[in-house]
Design an enzyme around this catalytic site. Structure first.
Site, short mmCIF file in Angstrom:
data_model
loop_
_atom_site.label_atom_id
_atom_site.label_comp_id
_atom_site.label_asym_id
_atom_site.label_seq_id
_atom_site.Cartn_x
_atom_site.Cartn_y
_atom_site.Cartn_z
N LYS A 14 33.06 -18.79 33.00
CA LYS A 14 33.31 -17.76 33.46
C LYS A 14 32.16 -16.81 33.21
O LYS A 14 31.82 -16.16 34.03
CB LYS A 14 33.89 -16.92 33.49
CG LYS A 14 35.81 -17.22 32.85
CD LYS A 14 36.03 -16.60 33.08
CE LYS A 14 37.17 -17.09 31.38
NZ LYS A 14 36.86 -16.03 30.21
N ARG A 87 44.34 -10.90 32.93
CA ARG A 87 44.95 -12.38 31.71
C ARG A 87 46.26 -12.53 31.95
O ARG A 87 47.19 -12.88 31.14
CB ARG A 87 44.47 -12.44 30.54
CG ARG A 87 42.79 -13.28 30.07
CD ARG A 87 42.58 -12.74 29.17
NE ARG A 87 41.68 -14.35 28.93
CZ ARG A 87 40.26 -13.85 28.69
NH1 ARG A 87 39.93 -13.13 29.19
NH2 ARG A 87 39.80 -14.55 27.61
N ARG A 127 28.66 -24.11 22.00
CA ARG A 127 28.26 -22.67 22.97
C ARG A 127 27.51 -21.80 21.50
O ARG A 127 28.03 -21.29 20.73
CB ARG A 127 29.61 -21.99 23.03
CG ARG A 127 29.22 -20.98 23.98
CD ARG A 127 30.21 -20.52 25.10
NE ARG A 127 31.20 -19.89 24.50
CZ ARG A 127 32.63 -19.73 25.16
NH1 ARG A 127 32.20 -19.52 27.08
NH2 ARG A 127 33.45 -18.87 25.00
N ARG A 157 30.49 -17.87 18.33
CA ARG A 157 31.95 -16.65 18.28
C ARG A 157 32.71 -16.97 17.24
O ARG A 157 32.49 -18.19 17.34
CB ARG A 157 32.40 -16.50 19.33
CG ARG A 157 31.64 -15.92 20.48
CD ARG A 157 32.19 -15.76 22.11
NE ARG A 157 33.83 -16.16 22.35
CZ ARG A 157 34.18 -15.58 23.33
NH1 ARG A 157 33.61 -16.32 24.75
NH2 ARG A 157 35.98 -16.51 23.71
N ARG A 168 43.81 -20.73 22.17
CA ARG A 168 43.31 -20.02 23.69
C ARG A 168 43.67 -20.21 25.21
O ARG A 168 44.10 -20.10 25.60
CB ARG A 168 42.19 -19.66 23.21
CG ARG A 168 41.40 -18.58 22.75
CD ARG A 168 39.94 -18.84 22.39
NE ARG A 168 38.97 -18.05 23.07
CZ ARG A 168 37.72 -18.51 23.59
NH1 ARG A 168 37.86 -19.97 22.23
NH2 ARG A 168 36.90 -18.21 24.14
P1 AMP Z 1 36.61 -14.66 26.57
O1 AMP Z 1 35.14 -13.55 26.07
O2 AMP Z 1 36.99 -13.33 27.97
O3 AMP Z 1 36.79 -15.50 25.82
O4 AMP Z 1 37.58 -13.09 25.61
C1 AMP Z 1 37.94 -13.41 23.91
C2 AMP Z 1 39.33 -13.11 23.90
O5 AMP Z 1 39.04 -11.44 23.67
C3 AMP Z 1 40.55 -13.48 24.08
O6 AMP Z 1 40.67 -14.77 23.78
C4 AMP Z 1 41.18 -12.38 24.44
O7 AMP Z 1 41.35 -12.41 22.33
C5 AMP Z 1 40.26 -11.62 24.20
N1 AMP Z 1 40.60 -10.67 25.57
C6 AMP Z 1 39.41 -10.68 26.74
N2 AMP Z 1 39.77 -10.38 28.09
C7 AMP Z 1 41.30 -9.87 27.85
C8 AMP Z 1 42.10 -9.62 28.35
N3 AMP Z 1 42.11 -9.09 29.46
N4 AMP Z 1 43.57 -9.69 28.24
C9 AMP Z 1 43.46 -9.97 26.73
N5 AMP Z 1 42.79 -10.13 25.78
C10 AMP Z 1 41.93 -10.10 26.44
#
Ligand code: AMP
Length: 211
Positions: A14, A87, A127, A157, A168
């Site tokens: 993404k 999400r 990553r 991360r 996840r």
């Molecule tokens: P990402 O960078 O998109 O992989 O998001 C990292 C983490 O942030 C996820 O595993 C969730 O813990 C949190 N997160 C990001 N976007 C959302 C969302 N829209 N709703 C809930 N948690 C989120």
């Protein structure tokens, strides 16, 4: 204001695809993950509340997402690409409300990025991301730990390890993948199992005319 939604499992690409669309098609990239990591880095009240949730790989509550996303959305005038939101069904409904309430906001495309789970695990283990702009790199391919876009530090991360990835991934299957049915005919699926060149070609095909 056109709004592209990306729906994808963790490590499906993404972030990388969003940056490509941002640079080439002039969309603003809004990543809720990046916004939340910034809250943590700045040690805000929200940041303190959510750190353990991100570390575990669970979802942050819809109310916090609404607040953090809303602030960023209200600052934006250009077309946007949404990376990591919605999400949950409640978040999808919130975006529908924005679409309905604002004559100039239109959810124009929903892109599902599909990837084999094994390939995603391998990517997650290599990553690293830029602490500032969120650009994504492979640690095997970088010369030093500086972002080639903005010069800031590249970091791993906390949630990019196999164990958290599997949580996840399950959360994605349970909470987010069902949104593909919610968006129905609007969804276009592209596969990200091969090279970046291939996936960018697919993206160009989808966004023809948006330049
Ligand atoms: P990402 O960078 O998109 O992989 O998001 C990292 C983490 O942030 C996820 O595993 C969730 O813990 C949190 N997160 C990001 N976007 C959302 C969302 N829209 N709703 C809930 N948690 C989120």
């Amino acid at each position: 204001m056109k709004c592209i939604i990306l729906i994808a499992a963790p490590a499906a690409g993404k972030g990388t695809i969003s940056k490509y669309i941002e640079d080439k098609y002039n969309y603003k990239h809004i990543s809720t993950g990046d916004l939340l990591r910034k809250e943590i880095k700045n040690n805000t009240e929200i940041g303190k509340e959510i750190k353990s949730i991100l570390d575990k790989g669970s979802l942050v509550g819809d109310d916090i997402i609404k607040e953090v996303f809303g602030k960023e959305f209200n600052k934006t005038k250009s077309n946007i690409i949404l990376d990591g939101i919605p999400r949950t069904l409640a978040q999808a409904k919130m975006l529908d409300e924005l679409d309905e309430e604002n004559d100039n906001v239109e959810i124009s495309k929903v892109i599902h990025i599909d990837i084999d789970k094994e390939i995603a695990v391998e990517r997650i283990e290599n990553r690293i991301i830029c602490e500032n702009c969120g650009s994504v790199f492979n640690k095997k391919l970088v010369k030093d730990l500086k972002c080639t876009k903005c010069g800031d530090n590249l970091i791993s991360r906390n949630d990019d390890n196999k164990e958290t990835f599997l949580d996840r991934y399950d959360t994605f299957l349970k909470e987010t993948k069902p949104l593909l049915d919610y968006y129905g005919d609007k969804v276009i699926t592209i596969y990200n199992n091969s090279t970046l060149e291939d996936i960018f070609k697919n993206v160009d095909e989808l966004l023809k005319g948006d330049e």
